[in-house]
Design a protein around this motif. Structure first.
Motif, PDB file in Angstrom:
ATOM      1  N   VAL A   3      23.903 -24.766  -5.767  1.00  0.00           N
ATOM      2  CA  VAL A   3      23.386 -23.762  -6.692  1.00  0.00           C
ATOM      3  C   VAL A   3      24.510 -22.799  -7.032  1.00  0.00           C
ATOM      4  N   ALA A  21      25.014 -18.882  -8.594  1.00  0.00           N
ATOM      5  CA  ALA A  21      24.310 -17.657  -9.037  1.00  0.00           C
ATOM      6  C   ALA A  21      25.319 -16.832  -9.837  1.00  0.00           C
ATOM      7  N   GLY A  22      26.062 -15.944  -9.166  1.00  0.00           N
ATOM      8  CA  GLY A  22      27.110 -15.194  -9.866  1.00  0.00           C
ATOM      9  C   GLY A  22      28.416 -15.970  -9.941  1.00  0.00           C
ATOM     10  N   GLY A  23      28.584 -16.927  -9.055  1.00  0.00           N
ATOM     11  CA  GLY A  23      29.788 -17.770  -9.050  1.00  0.00           C
ATOM     12  C   GLY A  23      31.004 -17.104  -8.412  1.00  0.00           C
ATOM     13  N   HIS A  24      30.854 -15.886  -7.909  1.00  0.00           N
ATOM     14  CA  HIS A  24      32.017 -15.161  -7.414  1.00  0.00           C
ATOM     15  C   HIS A  24      32.530 -15.659  -6.071  1.00  0.00           C
ATOM     16  N   SER A  25      31.718 -16.382  -5.355  1.00  0.00           N
ATOM     17  CA  SER A  25      32.189 -16.977  -4.101  1.00  0.00           C
ATOM     18  C   SER A  25      32.352 -18.483  -4.259  1.00  0.00           C
ATOM     19  N   LEU A  26      31.414 -19.121  -4.956  1.00  0.00           N
ATOM     20  CA  LEU A  26      31.461 -20.576  -5.074  1.00  0.00           C
ATOM     21  C   LEU A  26      32.663 -21.051  -5.907  1.00  0.00           C
ATOM     22  N   HIS A  83      24.358  -7.010  -7.632  1.00  0.00           N
ATOM     23  CA  HIS A  83      24.710  -5.876  -6.766  1.00  0.00           C
ATOM     24  C   HIS A  83      24.538  -4.541  -7.502  1.00  0.00           C
ATOM     25  N   GLY A  96      33.146  -5.005  -3.539  1.00  0.00           N
ATOM     26  CA  GLY A  96      34.184  -5.254  -4.541  1.00  0.00           C
ATOM     27  C   GLY A  96      34.318  -4.124  -5.557  1.00  0.00           C
ATOM     28  N   GLY A 114      27.972 -10.555  -9.230  1.00  0.00           N
ATOM     29  CA  GLY A 114      27.546 -11.096  -7.929  1.00  0.00           C
ATOM     30  C   GLY A 114      26.101 -10.737  -7.621  1.00  0.00           C
ATOM     31  N   THR A 115      25.451 -11.576  -6.834  1.00  0.00           N
ATOM     32  CA  THR A 115      24.033 -11.381  -6.514  1.00  0.00           C
ATOM     33  C   THR A 115      23.839 -11.222  -5.010  1.00  0.00           C
ATOM     34  N   ASP A 159      29.646  -7.452   3.054  1.00  0.00           N
ATOM     35  CA  ASP A 159      28.973  -6.202   3.433  1.00  0.00           C
ATOM     36  C   ASP A 159      27.463  -6.367   3.633  1.00  0.00           C
ATOM     37  N   LEU A 215      16.963 -19.799  -1.798  1.00  0.00           N
ATOM     38  CA  LEU A 215      16.572 -18.467  -1.308  1.00  0.00           C
ATOM     39  C   LEU A 215      15.870 -17.763  -2.458  1.00  0.00           C
ATOM     40  N   LYS A 247      33.051   1.279   6.274  1.00  0.00           N
ATOM     41  CA  LYS A 247      33.826   0.078   5.914  1.00  0.00           C
ATOM     42  C   LYS A 247      35.290   0.472   5.885  1.00  0.00           C
ATOM     43  N   TRP A 274      37.908  -6.228   0.670  1.00  0.00           N
ATOM     44  CA  TRP A 274      36.937  -6.635   1.673  1.00  0.00           C
ATOM     45  C   TRP A 274      37.177  -5.800   2.935  1.00  0.00           C
TER      46      TRP A 274
HETATM   47  C1  LIG Z   1      37.351 -10.076  -6.268  1.00  0.00           C
HETATM   48  C2  LIG Z   1      36.139 -10.118  -5.381  1.00  0.00           C
HETATM   49  C3  LIG Z   1      35.948  -9.106  -4.460  1.00  0.00           C
HETATM   50  C4  LIG Z   1      34.829  -9.107  -3.637  1.00  0.00           C
HETATM   51  N1  LIG Z   1      34.667  -8.107  -2.738  1.00  0.00           N
HETATM   52  C5  LIG Z   1      33.587  -8.105  -1.929  1.00  0.00           C
HETATM   53  C6  LIG Z   1      33.388  -7.074  -0.985  1.00  0.00           C
HETATM   54  O1  LIG Z   1      34.145  -6.112  -0.866  1.00  0.00           O
HETATM   55  N2  LIG Z   1      32.288  -7.153  -0.187  1.00  0.00           N
HETATM   56  C7  LIG Z   1      31.385  -8.178  -0.264  1.00  0.00           C
HETATM   57  O2  LIG Z   1      30.420  -8.194   0.470  1.00  0.00           O
HETATM   58  N3  LIG Z   1      31.536  -9.158  -1.164  1.00  0.00           N
HETATM   59  C8  LIG Z   1      32.615  -9.162  -1.997  1.00  0.00           C
HETATM   60  N4  LIG Z   1      32.771 -10.165  -2.914  1.00  0.00           N
HETATM   61  C9  LIG Z   1      31.783 -11.271  -2.963  1.00  0.00           C
HETATM   62  C10 LIG Z   1      30.650 -10.895  -3.874  1.00  0.00           C
HETATM   63  O3  LIG Z   1      29.743 -10.105  -3.167  1.00  0.00           O
HETATM   64  C11 LIG Z   1      29.927 -12.151  -4.363  1.00  0.00           C
HETATM   65  O4  LIG Z   1      29.185 -11.762  -5.453  1.00  0.00           O
HETATM   66  C12 LIG Z   1      28.993 -12.797  -3.373  1.00  0.00           C
HETATM   67  O5  LIG Z   1      29.645 -13.123  -2.203  1.00  0.00           O
HETATM   68  C13 LIG Z   1      28.436 -14.112  -3.889  1.00  0.00           C
HETATM   69  O6  LIG Z   1      27.460 -13.875  -4.841  1.00  0.00           O
HETATM   70  P1  LIG Z   1      27.348 -14.807  -6.094  1.00  0.00           P
HETATM   71  O7  LIG Z   1      26.084 -14.455  -6.758  1.00  0.00           O
HETATM   72  O8  LIG Z   1      28.594 -14.736  -6.902  1.00  0.00           O
HETATM   73  O9  LIG Z   1      27.186 -16.251  -5.413  1.00  0.00           O
HETATM   74  P2  LIG Z   1      27.751 -17.680  -5.817  1.00  0.00           P
HETATM   75  O10 LIG Z   1      29.228 -17.680  -5.743  1.00  0.00           O
HETATM   76  O11 LIG Z   1      27.131 -18.136  -7.076  1.00  0.00           O
HETATM   77  O12 LIG Z   1      27.142 -18.536  -4.615  1.00  0.00           O
HETATM   78  C14 LIG Z   1      27.597 -18.348  -3.276  1.00  0.00           C
HETATM   79  C15 LIG Z   1      26.914 -19.366  -2.373  1.00  0.00           C
HETATM   80  O13 LIG Z   1      25.527 -19.089  -2.269  1.00  0.00           O
HETATM   81  C16 LIG Z   1      24.730 -20.200  -2.726  1.00  0.00           C
HETATM   82  N5  LIG Z   1      23.580 -19.586  -3.411  1.00  0.00           N
HETATM   83  C17 LIG Z   1      23.616 -18.587  -4.314  1.00  0.00           C
HETATM   84  N6  LIG Z   1      22.363 -18.199  -4.615  1.00  0.00           N
HETATM   85  C18 LIG Z   1      21.523 -18.974  -3.891  1.00  0.00           C
HETATM   86  C19 LIG Z   1      20.095 -19.051  -3.760  1.00  0.00           C
HETATM   87  N7  LIG Z   1      19.272 -18.215  -4.402  1.00  0.00           N
HETATM   88  N8  LIG Z   1      19.581 -19.974  -2.919  1.00  0.00           N
HETATM   89  C20 LIG Z   1      20.385 -20.826  -2.236  1.00  0.00           C
HETATM   90  N9  LIG Z   1      21.728 -20.796  -2.305  1.00  0.00           N
HETATM   91  C21 LIG Z   1      22.302 -19.875  -3.121  1.00  0.00           C
HETATM   92  C22 LIG Z   1      25.668 -21.015  -3.598  1.00  0.00           C
HETATM   93  O14 LIG Z   1      25.300 -22.371  -3.638  1.00  0.00           O
HETATM   94  C23 LIG Z   1      27.001 -20.803  -2.891  1.00  0.00           C
HETATM   95  O15 LIG Z   1      27.093 -21.662  -1.784  1.00  0.00           O
HETATM   96  C24 LIG Z   1      33.876 -10.180  -3.747  1.00  0.00           C
HETATM   97  C25 LIG Z   1      34.079 -11.196  -4.689  1.00  0.00           C
HETATM   98  C26 LIG Z   1      35.187 -11.174  -5.499  1.00  0.00           C
HETATM   99  C27 LIG Z   1      35.373 -12.278  -6.497  1.00  0.00           C
END
Ligand SMILES: Cc1cc2nc3c(=O)[nH]c(=O)nc-3n(C[C@H](O)[C@H](O)[C@H](O)COP(=O)(O)OP(=O)(O)OC[C@H]3O[C@@H](n4cnc5c(N)ncnc54)[C@H](O)[C@@H]3O)c2cc1C
Length: 269
Positions: free
Chosen positions: A30, A32-37, A78, A102, A110-111, A124, A167, A184, A192
């Motif tokens: 899946v 969502a925001g793509g910021h980790s995947l 967020h 971030g 991000g979500t 966090d 989720l 933090k 981070w």
């Molecule tokens: C430059 C940068 C700085 C950051 N700094 C911080 C920070 O200081 N502190 C912090 O906590 N985070 C930080 N982050 C991470 C940020 O919080 C991301 O948004 C978060 O980690 C992932 O959210 P996402 O929606 O982008 O998830 P995605 O990247 O889309 O997904 C992450 C994972 O979760 C799974 N997933 C997503 N949604 C669901 C769902 N509903 N059900 C099942 N599986 C799911 C996906 O398959 C994947 O494995 C940072 C990211 C970046 C790019």
């Protein structure tokens, strides 16, 4: 870097996303925001053949008051969490911690669900769900189940969410006027955490630690010391007890232990 080739399947509802997850199983992820995947895919640490995009499912983005808890949809960004009056009033620790994720671009995209499902001990929000003793709602084709925050983070970057599950929401108990604190420590603004902690006071106080283990962990020893009415200095002195912080280019184990004690002392003060 460019990710390896994948099929893209946008889902317009949670039901459709779950059907697609059921169909593609282990081959799918899946997004969502793509910021980790996406960074993981670019580094070839994740190679899903199918990406199921849940980013446009409006029903998964909400913050609702329900009896004794506030429910937050998995797709809630967020930024919405950070600025929610409902959360500021009822679960202020969560709204405050979200403001430390971030930078504004990250918080706009991000979500909360993505952050939790990624399961990174350096994030966090996992510390907040541990400290507040939140409950996570996971759905598959066979039904819905509730998982306590303590059982959600299972291994490094692994959670209780199975490949065919989504989720759906996170339920945070209302804490009213109970004291809370978030600390933090990072090298530069918006980095981070090298180490951090989230503290929620109450009859059953919770202390979630950031970057103090291979999974998001609570400091059970310090929680017990707090419950027993020990002085701040004594509670803080056991912040790292029983925990196994990592060593990396940012900090060695002993430094993280020291930081945990200092930050918990500040949080409790
Ligand atoms: C430059 C940068 C700085 C950051 N700094 C911080 C920070 O200081 N502190 C912090 O906590 N985070 C930080 N982050 C991470 C940020 O919080 C991301 O948004 C978060 O980690 C992932 O959210 P996402 O929606 O982008 O998830 P995605 O990247 O889309 O997904 C992450 C994972 O979760 C799974 N997933 C997503 N949604 C669901 C769902 N509903 N059900 C099942 N599986 C799911 C996906 O398959 C994947 O494995 C940072 C990211 C970046 C790019």
């Amino acid at each position: 870097m460019i990710p390896a080739k994948f099929d893209y399947k946008p889902a317009s509802s949670a039901e459709e996303a779950i059907l697609l997850l059921q169909e593609y199983g282990d081959e799918a992820k899946v997004i969502a925001g793509g910021h980790s995947l996406l960074p993981l895919m670019k580094l070839r640490l994740a190679n899903p053949e199918v990406i199921i995009d849940i980013g446009e499912i409006q029903d998964l983005s909400f913050i609702e008051e329900r009896d004794d808890h506030i429910a937050v949809g998995a797709l809630t960004r967020h930024r919405l969490v950070e600025h929610s009056d409902l959360l500021r009033e009822n679960v202020p620790l969560l709204a405050h911690a979200a403001s430390h994720v971030g930078d504004p671009q990250v918080r706009n995209r991000g979500t909360i669900g993505g952050s939790l499902c990624h399961g990174d001990p350096a994030s966090d929000l996992p510390a907040v769900v541990l400290a507040t003793r939140a409950t996570l709602i996971i759905r598959s084709q066979t039904g819905e189940r509730e998982v306590a925050a303590d059982d959600f983070f299972t291994d490094f970057w692994e959670t209780a969410v199975n490949p065919a599950e989504l989720l759906m929401e996170i339920r945070f108990p209302k804490v009213g006027d109970q004291p809370w604190a978030f600390q933090k420590f990072s090298r530069r603004a918006q980095d981070w955490a090298i180490v951090g902690c989230a503290v929620q006071h109450g009859s059953n106080p919770g202390i979630g630690m950031i970057n103090m283990g291979s999974i998001p962990v609570r400091s059970s020893v310090a929680e017990e010391a707090l419950r027993s009415g020990n002085a701040v200095i004594d509670v803080a002195s056991v912040a790292d007890e029983g925990l196994s912080p990592p060593s990396d280019i940012h900090a060695e184990v002993d430094y993280r232990r020291h930081l945990a004690r200092v930050l918990l002392g500040r949080a409790l003060s």
